[in-house]
Structures are given as structure tokens and as C-alpha cells.
Enzyme design. Structure first.
Site, PDB file in Angstrom:
ATOM      1  N   GLU D   7      58.342  27.147 -29.696  1.00 38.48           N
ATOM      2  CA  GLU D   7      56.586  26.893 -29.881  1.00 38.48           C
ATOM      3  C   GLU D   7      56.319  28.372 -30.736  1.00 38.48           C
ATOM      4  O   GLU D   7      56.509  29.331 -30.077  1.00 38.48           O
ATOM      5  CB  GLU D   7      55.761  26.784 -28.674  1.00 38.48           C
TER       6      GLU D   7
ATOM      7  N   MET E   1      54.588  35.986 -29.299  1.00 39.60           N
ATOM      8  CA  MET E   1      53.857  34.812 -28.625  1.00 39.60           C
ATOM      9  C   MET E   1      54.647  33.713 -28.913  1.00 39.60           C
ATOM     10  O   MET E   1      54.428  32.721 -28.193  1.00 39.60           O
ATOM     11  CB  MET E   1      52.749  34.679 -29.596  1.00 39.60           C
ATOM     12  N   PRO E   2      56.008  33.803 -29.847  1.00 38.56           N
ATOM     13  CA  PRO E   2      56.736  32.673 -29.722  1.00 38.56           C
ATOM     14  C   PRO E   2      57.397  32.344 -28.490  1.00 38.56           C
ATOM     15  O   PRO E   2      57.578  33.404 -27.661  1.00 38.56           O
ATOM     16  CB  PRO E   2      57.937  32.815 -30.713  1.00 38.56           C
ATOM     17  N   THR E   3      57.360  31.066 -28.015  1.00 37.31           N
ATOM     18  CA  THR E   3      57.868  30.810 -26.513  1.00 37.31           C
ATOM     19  C   THR E   3      58.966  29.873 -26.739  1.00 37.31           C
ATOM     20  O   THR E   3      58.976  28.951 -27.453  1.00 37.31           O
ATOM     21  CB  THR E   3      56.703  30.195 -25.874  1.00 37.31           C
ATOM     22  N   ASP E  40      58.512  35.049 -24.906  1.00 40.21           N
ATOM     23  CA  ASP E  40      58.898  34.533 -23.699  1.00 40.21           C
ATOM     24  C   ASP E  40      59.879  33.589 -23.619  1.00 40.21           C
ATOM     25  O   ASP E  40      60.041  32.591 -24.644  1.00 40.21           O
ATOM     26  CB  ASP E  40      57.619  33.927 -23.172  1.00 40.21           C
TER      27      ASP E  40
END
Lengths: 62, 62, 62, 62, 62, 62
Positions: D7, E1-3, E40
């Protein structure tokens, strides 16, 4: 209450989606029990540029 | 660090989303502890033709 | 019908989970409308060896 | 057979996606074994109005 | 912020997980930019009885 | 290549899972086309203390 998520390549018709969710709901109730109303199914239409197999995006395949 | 994913029918306003994420972050910190900055929330707007309950797509309901 | 998935580090008590789902359901109905019965929340307890931030598993932090 | 979901904020180029999936597939095979063909990666481009950190949507940050 | 979410068959060692998350974080920062701290990664160890390919659970294969 | 995720309450037998994945794979190929080998299904057994409907965990219902 079982919840299904289906990820599939974009481009399927509404007719295919209608048939797919009807059949999966029927199969789910048949095997797991419960009421059809408790079966939720969410579909994600994935763009070819967002799905990779073997390290190559499907949008890059000829 | 808790991460929330929210799947909801498309059509909600930015104002609703703003209020929802503010409230969920507040509740999360209150109950689980930690800092607000560690709470991530991702929203998915689901099209009615992609959500089925009871074997019927929501786009097919009148 | 909104569906929430919460990923959080393992170790939270049942009391925390009970309070969290009650509060999130209340907030969801307040902001998005609908009935409480249509709000589903699924929690995933993540082991520290299965969550990494900044390239380091939380099980490896002192 | 490992399946990766990524994501990330919308706006990445196809070139970035191509490089990212190639590298992740390479790393996955190197560390976990198996064939590249068994590695699937699905990307979700998240809109700024659908991602919140610290209770604030990224679309609301200046 | 990529998950990142990684679903893989259970049985991998901590050493493999440590190496995998370090490498994916490095690759992510290299290709997408941003800080390592904003990456994360969540791993799901899937039991063989919970993964099917071609209609057959992996626990049923010899 | 369609990928199915099924979240269901824990407690189902291997026989139920075997039947469910066989049927869903069959239905998927029938409606969407493709080969059975390209259909992956991942099951998550959810504990009753981790699923809430209407703001109440299923472990708290009598």
C-alpha cells in the site's frame, strides 16, 4: 459471517461478478452452514500495472 | 502502531472521512495507549458493484 | 456494512478489545450512519517477530 | 508462493513500480527460496484523502 | 509510509524474517524514497491447511 | 490469478476447508475462466474474541 475478498484482474463484466458472488455465497452456505445474508464478498479490480508475477508487471507482458 | 483498514461503500464525503479518522485515532489512543502519530488508518471506498451481501451485489438492489 | 480490520501488537487484554470495538462501532454509526449491527470489526494480533518498522523486527528491539 | 501486498501513496510512476516489483521478487527468492514465478505482488495506490496518520488525512496536510 | 503485507507459508526462521524485512525496507527506500522509519512490514505465517492452489490445500499434497 | 481471502470463525474442520477450496476454485474457473492452478485461496481462522458485530465481540455472546 464469513467474509470473502476477491482480487482479480480488472475487466470482468457485471454479469460475471453477479454470477460469481451468487455461486460463492451458495457454496459457502452449503459447506460452512449459516444464512446467505451473513456472507459478505468484496471484490477488488486490480489494474495490470499493479499486479506482478515473477517480478514483472502484467502491464509489461505482451 | 496499530493499523486500521476501513472498507466502506463509496460516496462518503471528505468531512465524514476527516471526522471518522480523528475519532478512531482518539479512541485507539485512549484504549490501547501509544501516541496518535503511531496510528495509521487506510480507507477503501468500495463500489456498489464490488460488494455482495447474501449473494447479491449492492448495485443490483433497488 | 463498513468493515474494520485492526492490526495491533499481540498482548492486549479482552477488556481492551471489548472497549475498542464498542467505541469504534459507536463512532462509525455516529459519523457514517447505519445500524450498529452492520458494523463488523476484525482484529489481528500480530507477533513482535512479524512486524517490522524501519527494517527491524520489533522482537529484535530492546 | 509468497504473496506481497504493497500500500503506497498514489503518484508513483510505472518505472518505479517496475523496479520495485523486480527487486522485491529478487530479494524474496534470495531469502526464502522458491522460484520467481511463485512470487505475486499486488500494489494498492492509496489516495491522500484515504490515508490518515495521527488522526489527520494526508490530503489535509499542507 | 508504504506498508507491506507478506503472506508466506509457515516455517520460516527468525533469521530469514530479519533478513527479508531489512532487504525490503532498503529496496523500498531506494526505489520510492522516504525514510526507512516510515516503512512498515507485517508478516503472516500461513498454515498449510489454510492455503490452497488449484483447489487443493497444501496440507493435502505429498 | 484471482486470489481469494476467506475470513471465518475458527473451528471449521479440514474436511470443510478441503471441500470449500475445491468448490470455490471450480466456480472461479467456471465464471472467470483461466486454469485452476492460477487460483489461490487463503483462509484466516478468526478467534471469537477477535470478531465483533454490532460492537460486541462474539466471545461475549451467550
Amino acid at each position: 459471517m464469513p467474509t470473502y475478498h476477491i482480487e482479480m484482474m480488472e475487466g470482468r463484466t457485471i454479469e460475471q461478478k453477479k454470477k460469481l458472488v451468487a455461486e460463492i455465497t451458495r457454496v459457502s452456505v452449503e459447506v460452512l452452514g449459516g444464512l446467505p445474508e451473513s456472507v459478505d464478498i468484496l471484490i477488488t479490480d486490480v489494474k495490470r500495472e499493479n499486479w506482478s508475477t515473477g517480478g514483472v508487471l502484467w502491464s509489461e507482458r505482451s
